[in-house]
Design an enzyme around this catalytic site. Structure first.
Site, PDB file in Angstrom:
ATOM      1  N   MET A   1      -4.838   5.874 -13.478  1.00 51.05           N
ATOM      2  CA  MET A   1      -4.600   4.717 -13.187  1.00 51.05           C
ATOM      3  C   MET A   1      -5.861   4.241 -12.764  1.00 51.05           C
ATOM      4  O   MET A   1      -5.376   3.165 -13.076  1.00 51.05           O
ATOM      5  CB  MET A   1      -3.698   4.625 -11.985  1.00 51.05           C
ATOM      6  CG  MET A   1      -1.683   5.131 -12.346  1.00 51.05           C
ATOM      7  SD  MET A   1      -1.251   3.892 -13.211  1.00 51.05           S
ATOM      8  CE  MET A   1      -0.538   2.495 -11.797  1.00 51.05           C
TER       9      MET A   1
ATOM     10  N   LYS B   1       0.951  -1.269   0.076  1.00 45.84           N
ATOM     11  CA  LYS B   1      -0.229   0.103  -0.136  1.00 45.84           C
ATOM     12  C   LYS B   1       0.891   1.307  -0.489  1.00 45.84           C
ATOM     13  O   LYS B   1       0.433   2.122   0.359  1.00 45.84           O
ATOM     14  CB  LYS B   1      -0.658  -0.096   1.150  1.00 45.84           C
ATOM     15  CG  LYS B   1      -1.803  -1.050   1.680  1.00 45.84           C
ATOM     16  CD  LYS B   1      -2.654  -2.167   0.971  1.00 45.84           C
ATOM     17  CE  LYS B   1      -3.645  -1.646  -0.477  1.00 45.84           C
ATOM     18  NZ  LYS B   1      -3.973  -2.566  -1.731  1.00 45.84           N
TER      19      LYS B   1
ATOM     20  N   GLY C   1      -5.528   7.117  -2.597  1.00 43.29           N
ATOM     21  CA  GLY C   1      -4.123   7.462  -3.347  1.00 43.29           C
ATOM     22  C   GLY C   1      -4.163   8.990  -2.712  1.00 43.29           C
ATOM     23  O   GLY C   1      -3.025   9.360  -2.837  1.00 43.29           O
TER      24      GLY C   1
ATOM     25  N   HIS D   1       7.473  -7.236  -1.728  1.00 44.40           N
ATOM     26  CA  HIS D   1       7.457  -6.840  -0.478  1.00 44.40           C
ATOM     27  C   HIS D   1       8.197  -7.164   0.351  1.00 44.40           C
ATOM     28  O   HIS D   1       7.447  -7.187   1.270  1.00 44.40           O
ATOM     29  CB  HIS D   1       6.425  -6.744  -0.761  1.00 44.40           C
ATOM     30  CG  HIS D   1       4.997  -5.851  -1.048  1.00 44.40           C
ATOM     31  ND1 HIS D   1       4.874  -4.770  -1.045  1.00 44.40           N
ATOM     32  CD2 HIS D   1       3.618  -6.096  -1.675  1.00 44.40           C
ATOM     33  CE1 HIS D   1       3.679  -4.879  -2.486  1.00 44.40           C
ATOM     34  NE2 HIS D   1       3.035  -4.778  -2.789  1.00 44.40           N
TER      35      HIS D   1
ATOM     36  N   SER E   1      -5.272   2.576   4.015  1.00 42.40           N
ATOM     37  CA  SER E   1      -5.498   1.883   2.593  1.00 42.40           C
ATOM     38  C   SER E   1      -5.684   0.823   3.203  1.00 42.40           C
ATOM     39  O   SER E   1      -5.984  -0.297   2.475  1.00 42.40           O
ATOM     40  CB  SER E   1      -3.758   2.352   1.886  1.00 42.40           C
ATOM     41  OG  SER E   1      -4.519   1.717   0.925  1.00 42.40           O
TER      42      SER E   1
ATOM     43  N   ARG F   1      -7.602   3.033  -4.122  1.00 38.94           N
ATOM     44  CA  ARG F   1      -9.066   2.952  -3.761  1.00 38.94           C
ATOM     45  C   ARG F   1      -8.862   4.914  -3.387  1.00 38.94           C
ATOM     46  O   ARG F   1      -9.909   5.189  -4.425  1.00 38.94           O
ATOM     47  CB  ARG F   1      -9.311   2.366  -2.493  1.00 38.94           C
ATOM     48  CG  ARG F   1     -10.209   3.265  -1.316  1.00 38.94           C
ATOM     49  CD  ARG F   1      -9.990   2.672  -0.096  1.00 38.94           C
ATOM     50  NE  ARG F   1      -9.017   3.355   0.857  1.00 38.94           N
ATOM     51  CZ  ARG F   1      -9.530   4.135   1.272  1.00 38.94           C
ATOM     52  NH1 ARG F   1     -10.583   4.600   1.048  1.00 38.94           N
ATOM     53  NH2 ARG F   1      -8.811   5.047   2.077  1.00 38.94           N
TER      54      ARG F   1
ATOM     55  N   GLY G   1       2.273   2.558  -2.901  1.00 35.26           N
ATOM     56  CA  GLY G   1       2.996   2.769  -4.038  1.00 35.26           C
ATOM     57  C   GLY G   1       3.825   2.269  -5.443  1.00 35.26           C
ATOM     58  O   GLY G   1       3.959   2.167  -6.538  1.00 35.26           O
TER      59      GLY G   1
ATOM     60  N   PHE H   1      -3.231   9.313 -11.083  1.00 32.46           N
ATOM     61  CA  PHE H   1      -3.883   8.690  -9.661  1.00 32.46           C
ATOM     62  C   PHE H   1      -5.250   7.888 -10.205  1.00 32.46           C
ATOM     63  O   PHE H   1      -5.702   6.548 -10.597  1.00 32.46           O
ATOM     64  CB  PHE H   1      -4.502   8.879  -7.979  1.00 32.46           C
ATOM     65  CG  PHE H   1      -4.153   7.565  -7.184  1.00 32.46           C
ATOM     66  CD1 PHE H   1      -3.895   6.105  -6.780  1.00 32.46           C
ATOM     67  CD2 PHE H   1      -5.887   7.384  -7.455  1.00 32.46           C
ATOM     68  CE1 PHE H   1      -4.323   5.542  -5.852  1.00 32.46           C
ATOM     69  CE2 PHE H   1      -6.369   6.069  -6.377  1.00 32.46           C
ATOM     70  CZ  PHE H   1      -5.309   5.666  -5.473  1.00 32.46           C
TER      71      PHE H   1
END
Length: 289
Positions: A230, A53, A250, A103, A133, A248, A55, A227
């Site tokens: 995207m 969450k 951003g 991650h 987020s 959601r 970026g 955003f």
């Protein structure tokens, strides 16, 4: 490996795999995480890394456009090239240069990445907006079966009892990698800086990748990767969710709509303790520098 049921303040549970102390989503195979130590990097691989969450989707798309030299890239899920989600055999099918992403922590990755000078683009985001987020992420994925409320979720999140553990530990771990390997090509980006001036950050990424485009092309990428665009373009891939879980809002500062004063102060205290000595300064609003 074992299945853990992390519990929030109200007793609601969040099921996660514990892979040698590293927590991950139950849809992720522990064998894939363990196998990353032997992952065969190619010399021209690019790797985008971040805590969830923060970026990663956004950065990954920008890097793809820069490498291909066009904004008309094929619509593709980031998860297709996610190292901690896909098998090596699956990732081997993609042509070079691959824009990989993950991650995980350095200790999970094949150390040959240093020998091959694999370029790493690292994105960080302030932990309060990450919390909001990530909460929605956990609520929307059916596999988590998480039913808790945000007020009870925050302490669990700050304790690192979520995917990838503590956001602070994750960030400090990668910061140590950067400090200990000053010769390695690692670019550290801030989600908030990208929101503030995307053209500037796109050009920064381009320079890091060794590209030399005209400013109007960097601006085209910035325009294509706002955003909202995207969300409309890439979000269509994830139609199975009631809420656009990967795109959601951003926003920078949405945490103010969710955190109580006491929770915000608790997060500040944990951050001060965990990030002691760090050179990274989180931005909680775009007014901060």
């Amino acid at each position: 490996m074992s299945l853990k049921q992390e519990t929030d303040e109200a007793g609601y549970t969040l099921p996660l795999h514990d892979v040698d102390g590293f927590l991950c989503h139950t849809v992720i195979s522990p064998d894939i995480i363990k196998g990353l130590r032997q992952f065969p990097f190619r010399d021209d691989d690019i790797m985008v890394c971040s805590y969830p969450k923060s970026g990663c989707h956004w950065t990954w798309e920008i890097v793809r456009m820069l490498l291909e030299g066009t904004t008309d890239v094929v619509l593709q899920e980031k998860e297709d090239l996610m190292m901690d989600y896909q098998t090596q055999e699956f990732l081997d099918k993609f042509p070079s240069p691959r824009v990989l992403n993950n991650h995980v922590l350095l200790r999970h990755l094949n150390p040959e990445l240093f020998e091959k000078k694999i370029k790493i683009v690292m994105a960080v985001r302030n932990p309060k907006d990450v919390a909001v987020s990530f909460y929605h992420h956990h609520k929307q994925f059916d596999e988590y079966e998480y039913k808790g409320q945000f007020t009870d979720y925050v302490p669990m999140y700050l304790d690192g009892k979520v995917d990838c553990g503590s956001v602070f530990d994750y960030t400090r771990d990668w910061e140590r990698v950067i400090d200990e390997h000053p010769e390695h090509p690692i670019l550290l980006l801030s989600y908030e800086d990208m929101k503030e001036n995307l053209f500037r950050e796109v050009k920064k990424i381009g320079n890091f990748l060794g590209k030399s485009f005209e400013d109007d092309f960097y601006q085209k990428i910035a325009d294509k990767c706002t955003f909202s665009k995207m969300r409309n373009r890439k979000g269509a891939i994830y139609k199975e969710f009631k809420e656009n879980v990967f795109y959601r809002k951003g926003e920078v500062g949405d945490w103010k709509n969710w955190f109580t004063v006491a929770q915000s102060e608790l997060c500040d205290r944990v951050c001060e303790e965990k990030m002691a000595g760090s050179k990274i300064r989180f931005r909680y609003t775009l007014d901060e520098k």
